[in-house]
Design a protein around this motif. Structure first.
Motif, PDB file in Angstrom:
ATOM      1  N   GLN A 113       0.819  -1.209   0.000  1.00 41.67           N
ATOM      2  CA  GLN A 113       0.000   0.000   0.000  1.00 41.67           C
ATOM      3  C   GLN A 113       0.851   1.257   0.000  1.00 41.67           C
ATOM      4  OE1 GLN A 113      -2.505  -0.652   3.458  1.00 41.67           O
ATOM      5  NE2 GLN A 113      -4.166  -1.543   2.208  1.00 41.67           N
ATOM      6  N   ALA A 114       2.066   1.145   0.520  1.00 42.65           N
ATOM      7  CA  ALA A 114       2.951   2.318   0.557  1.00 42.65           C
ATOM      8  C   ALA A 114       3.552   2.628  -0.803  1.00 42.65           C
ATOM      9  CB  ALA A 114       4.064   2.091   1.587  1.00 42.65           C
ATOM     10  N   VAL A 115       3.660   1.634  -1.650  1.00 41.42           N
ATOM     11  CA  VAL A 115       4.314   1.848  -2.941  1.00 41.42           C
ATOM     12  C   VAL A 115       3.325   1.917  -4.095  1.00 41.42           C
ATOM     13  CG1 VAL A 115       6.433   0.746  -2.158  1.00 41.42           C
ATOM     14  CG2 VAL A 115       4.672  -0.644  -3.267  1.00 41.42           C
ATOM     15  N   GLN A 116       2.084   1.458  -3.930  1.00 41.20           N
ATOM     16  CA  GLN A 116       1.110   1.485  -5.007  1.00 41.20           C
ATOM     17  C   GLN A 116       0.229   2.713  -4.907  1.00 41.20           C
ATOM     18  OE1 GLN A 116      -1.068  -2.141  -5.739  1.00 41.20           O
ATOM     19  NE2 GLN A 116       0.698  -3.469  -5.275  1.00 41.20           N
ATOM     20  N   GLU A 117      -0.188   3.212  -6.060  1.00 42.78           N
ATOM     21  CA  GLU A 117      -1.004   4.428  -6.090  1.00 42.78           C
ATOM     22  C   GLU A 117      -2.391   4.180  -5.504  1.00 42.78           C
ATOM     23  OE1 GLU A 117      -1.155   5.868 -10.048  1.00 42.78           O
ATOM     24  OE2 GLU A 117       1.008   6.280 -10.180  1.00 42.78           O
ATOM     25  N   ASP A 118      -3.015   3.098  -5.892  1.00 41.93           N
ATOM     26  CA  ASP A 118      -4.341   2.775  -5.367  1.00 41.93           C
ATOM     27  C   ASP A 118      -4.181   1.850  -4.171  1.00 41.93           C
ATOM     28  OD1 ASP A 118      -6.971   2.345  -4.897  1.00 41.93           O
ATOM     29  OD2 ASP A 118      -7.373   1.199  -6.730  1.00 41.93           O
ATOM     30  N   ALA A 119      -4.165   2.452  -2.976  1.00 43.13           N
ATOM     31  CA  ALA A 119      -3.930   1.662  -1.770  1.00 43.13           C
ATOM     32  C   ALA A 119      -5.160   0.902  -1.326  1.00 43.13           C
ATOM     33  CB  ALA A 119      -3.444   2.573  -0.633  1.00 43.13           C
ATOM     34  N   SER A 120      -6.338   1.204  -1.955  1.00 43.88           N
ATOM     35  CA  SER A 120      -7.560   0.527  -1.524  1.00 43.88           C
ATOM     36  C   SER A 120      -7.633  -0.905  -2.055  1.00 43.88           C
ATOM     37  CB  SER A 120      -8.789   1.317  -1.992  1.00 43.88           C
ATOM     38  OG  SER A 120      -8.807   1.368  -3.425  1.00 43.88           O
ATOM     39  N   LEU A 121      -6.902  -1.190  -3.115  1.00 45.28           N
ATOM     40  CA  LEU A 121      -6.916  -2.539  -3.691  1.00 45.28           C
ATOM     41  C   LEU A 121      -5.508  -2.902  -4.138  1.00 45.28           C
ATOM     42  CD1 LEU A 121      -8.668  -4.963  -4.556  1.00 45.28           C
ATOM     43  CD2 LEU A 121      -8.884  -3.868  -6.803  1.00 45.28           C
ATOM     44  N   VAL A 122      -4.881  -3.821  -3.470  1.00 44.43           N
ATOM     45  CA  VAL A 122      -3.517  -4.232  -3.806  1.00 44.43           C
ATOM     46  C   VAL A 122      -3.502  -5.733  -4.025  1.00 44.43           C
ATOM     47  CG1 VAL A 122      -2.392  -2.334  -2.578  1.00 44.43           C
ATOM     48  CG2 VAL A 122      -2.913  -4.460  -1.358  1.00 44.43           C
ATOM     49  N   SER A 123      -2.684  -6.142  -4.954  1.00 41.96           N
ATOM     50  CA  SER A 123      -2.495  -7.568  -5.251  1.00 41.96           C
ATOM     51  C   SER A 123      -1.002  -7.862  -5.278  1.00 41.96           C
ATOM     52  CB  SER A 123      -3.133  -7.939  -6.598  1.00 41.96           C
ATOM     53  OG  SER A 123      -4.522  -7.709  -6.569  1.00 41.96           O
ATOM     54  N   PHE A 124      -0.625  -8.990  -4.747  1.00 44.77           N
ATOM     55  CA  PHE A 124       0.788  -9.359  -4.711  1.00 44.77           C
ATOM     56  C   PHE A 124       0.916 -10.862  -4.474  1.00 44.77           C
ATOM     57  CE2 PHE A 124      -0.584  -7.868  -0.551  1.00 44.77           C
ATOM     58  CZ  PHE A 124      -0.217  -8.899   0.298  1.00 44.77           C
ATOM     59  N   ALA A 125       2.121 -11.352  -4.706  1.00 48.49           N
ATOM     60  CA  ALA A 125       2.446 -12.755  -4.433  1.00 48.49           C
ATOM     61  C   ALA A 125       3.203 -12.828  -3.118  1.00 48.49           C
ATOM     62  CB  ALA A 125       3.284 -13.344  -5.553  1.00 48.49           C
ATOM     63  N   LEU A 126       2.905 -13.848  -2.352  1.00 46.33           N
ATOM     64  CA  LEU A 126       3.510 -13.978  -1.022  1.00 46.33           C
ATOM     65  C   LEU A 126       3.958 -15.414  -0.807  1.00 46.33           C
ATOM     66  CD1 LEU A 126       4.062 -12.769   1.847  1.00 46.33           C
ATOM     67  CD2 LEU A 126       1.759 -13.550   2.460  1.00 46.33           C
ATOM     68  N   SER A 127       5.174 -15.556  -0.288  1.00 46.57           N
ATOM     69  CA  SER A 127       5.690 -16.867   0.113  1.00 46.57           C
ATOM     70  C   SER A 127       5.840 -16.877   1.625  1.00 46.57           C
ATOM     71  CB  SER A 127       7.038 -17.146  -0.546  1.00 46.57           C
ATOM     72  OG  SER A 127       6.901 -17.233  -1.949  1.00 46.57           O
ATOM     73  N   ALA A 128       5.115 -17.774   2.264  1.00 51.33           N
ATOM     74  CA  ALA A 128       5.161 -17.849   3.722  1.00 51.33           C
ATOM     75  C   ALA A 128       4.869 -19.267   4.164  1.00 51.33           C
ATOM     76  CB  ALA A 128       4.148 -16.879   4.349  1.00 51.33           C
ATOM     77  N   GLU A 129       5.583 -19.685   5.192  1.00 52.01           N
ATOM     78  CA  GLU A 129       5.361 -20.999   5.794  1.00 52.01           C
ATOM     79  C   GLU A 129       5.455 -22.132   4.762  1.00 52.01           C
ATOM     80  OE1 GLU A 129       5.175 -21.228   9.099  1.00 52.01           O
ATOM     81  OE2 GLU A 129       5.470 -19.046   9.022  1.00 52.01           O
ATOM     82  N   GLY A 130       6.409 -21.996   3.843  1.00 53.62           N
ATOM     83  CA  GLY A 130       6.656 -23.054   2.879  1.00 53.62           C
ATOM     84  C   GLY A 130       5.623 -23.173   1.783  1.00 53.62           C
ATOM     85  N   ALA A 131       4.799 -22.154   1.601  1.00 52.16           N
ATOM     86  CA  ALA A 131       3.778 -22.190   0.550  1.00 52.16           C
ATOM     87  C   ALA A 131       3.757 -20.844  -0.180  1.00 52.16           C
ATOM     88  CB  ALA A 131       2.401 -22.495   1.135  1.00 52.16           C
ATOM     89  N   ASP A 132       3.256 -20.874  -1.426  1.00 60.22           N
ATOM     90  CA  ASP A 132       3.121 -19.656  -2.227  1.00 60.22           C
ATOM     91  C   ASP A 132       1.652 -19.264  -2.288  1.00 60.22           C
ATOM     92  OD1 ASP A 132       5.872 -19.582  -2.781  1.00 60.22           O
ATOM     93  OD2 ASP A 132       5.620 -20.944  -4.488  1.00 60.22           O
TER      94      ASP A 132
END
Length: 424
Positions: A113-132
């Motif tokens: 949200q800090a780097v995207q212009e539209d902070a109300s809707l953000v999409s990203f990929a996340l790797s956590a706890e051995g899963a994507d």
């Protein structure tokens, strides 16, 4: 010849059809995987939009509703109102905190949200706890919705698809090769039948010519003994030479047709290489002296091993090479018969110091009826000796090679594999 042609045809047909099949399977696999990813993406977006529309209408958000939206355990729905969890069915807050997934979601959401212009809707990929995860976070009014898709099952499904197509490809290639082999046998059957009939005709004709030629030569010899006129004896001698030449041609044709139809019988038995080499030296020494060739036998200091082979065929092979060397090299040039052991093989070489064979003719000299330009006027040879030697080498399970002799000349070598434990 026919088996080699059949193998080449099978390889050509099988290779082309297998290549087409593999390309089609690869394209189909790619399209199926792409379609599956697209459908999963569309399903993910539809579920997310359904949840947002329900929130915008102010509809009831219950555990059962979130379970219905999630659809399966791979989709995680988490809704907060002013930082407090509202409803969460597919994934409980204690489970999120225990694995650290919720903390990772919040941390990455704040960063996005800090780097995207539209902070109300953000999409990203996340790797956590051995899963994507594929994550979409929507912030509106007092609501914050976390929507995360576990990509593990999607990757597993794609791997299963690829594995299935690989299995289909292997089965298809095997089937294509088998069909190509069967088709090549059918396609070459008329040619094989024609070649066999030709060989049978040549063999029968050659065999039938032997008896009259023997009678002709005997009659010429008797007539020469009875005549005292030099002119008549000269004519009879010329006729006898031509009859002898024809007899050699008939013998060579019989030898080659016998090899082609599998009539050669190679019996495997212990063969003492030193005995074979000494026998050949004694056999060709008078001929070498008559033609003015220094003839040398080269044997190693160590005792040569015993070879499992057919002694008669081996003598026939080396005799063809020695005759070729003595007939096609000028007088006063040395001819040598050499035996050695190299790389687990017995190597028997016939070496001459004549004019040698040009590189462009090295492969051609083994063809039937081939004669180099400088020997075309020699009517005593038909270009069959080396082809017979090559056939004999194949029958004995060896390999006949041609190399240049240092200083000029040619070296024909036959390599025959030694039995294990017999040497070294």
């Amino acid at each position: 010849m026919i088996p080699a042609l059949r193998r080449r045809l099978a390889a050509l047909f099988g290779g082309l059809t297998s290549l087409v099949l593999l390309v089609m399977l690869a394209v189909t696999c790619y399209l199926n995987c792409t379609q599956y990813r697209s459908s999963q993406e569309v399903l993910y977006q539809n579920r997310f939009q359904t949840l947002l529309q329900q929130l915008q209408r102010g509809g009831e958000i219950s555990d059962s509703y979130l379970s219905q939206v999630a659809g399966d355990e791979t989709l995680l729905c988490y809704v907060e109102v002013n930082g407090i969890a509202l409803h969460f069915s597919a994934l409980r807050s204690d489970e999120l905190n225990e694995g650290g997934l919720l903390a990772a979601l919040r941390s990455e959401t704040a960063r996005q949200q800090a780097v995207q212009e539209d902070a109300s809707l953000v999409s990203f990929a996340l790797s956590a706890e051995g899963a994507d995860y594929e994550v979409t976070v929507c912030t509106m009014a007092d609501y914050q919705v976390y929507f995360a898709q576990d990509l593990t099952s999607r990757s597993d499904h794609i791997r299963e698809l690829v594995g299935l197509y690989l299995l289909l490809g292997a089965a298809g290639v095997s089937a294509m090769l088998l069909v190509s082999w069967l088709l090549s046998r059918i396609a070459t059957r008329p040619t094989e039948r024609a070649v066999e009939e030709q060989r049978a005709f040549i063999a029968a004709a050659s065999h039938e010519l032997r008896s009259p030629l023997a009678v002709v030569r005997a009659s010429l010899y008797a007539a020469g003994q009875q005549s005292d006129q030099p002119a008549v004896q000269n004519q009879l001698a010329l006729a006898d030479q031509e009859a002898e030449r024809m007899s050699r041609l008939v013998g060579d044709l019989l030898t080659l047709t016998g090899s082609g139809v599998g009539r050669w019988a190679c019996k495997s038995a212990p063969v003492e290489l030193e005995t074979v080499c000494v026998r050949l030296y004694d056999l060709f020494a008078p001929q070498a002296e008559q033609k003015g060739h220094p003839f040398r036998l080269e044997l190693p200091e160590e005792v040569l091993p015993v070879l499992q082979s057919d002694e008669q065929r081996l003598v026939q092979l080396l005799s063809a090479l020695l005759s070729n060397a003595m007939d096609h090299t000028p007088a006063e040039t040395e001819v040598a018969l050499r035996a050695r052991v190299e790389g687990g093989c017995a190597v028997l070489s016939v070496i001459d110091h004549g004019p040698g064979i040009p590189d462009g003719e090295k492969a051609a000299v083994f063809r039937r009826f081939y004669r180099s330009e400088r020997s075309r006027t020699d009517k005593g040879h038909f270009g069959l000796g080396l082809s017979i030697a090559q056939e004999l080498a194949r029958q004995l399970g060896g390999q006949l090679t041609l190399e240049d002799t240092p200083g000029g000349g040619a070296a024909f070598s036959v390599r025959l594999r030694l039995p294990h434990g017999r040497w070294g």
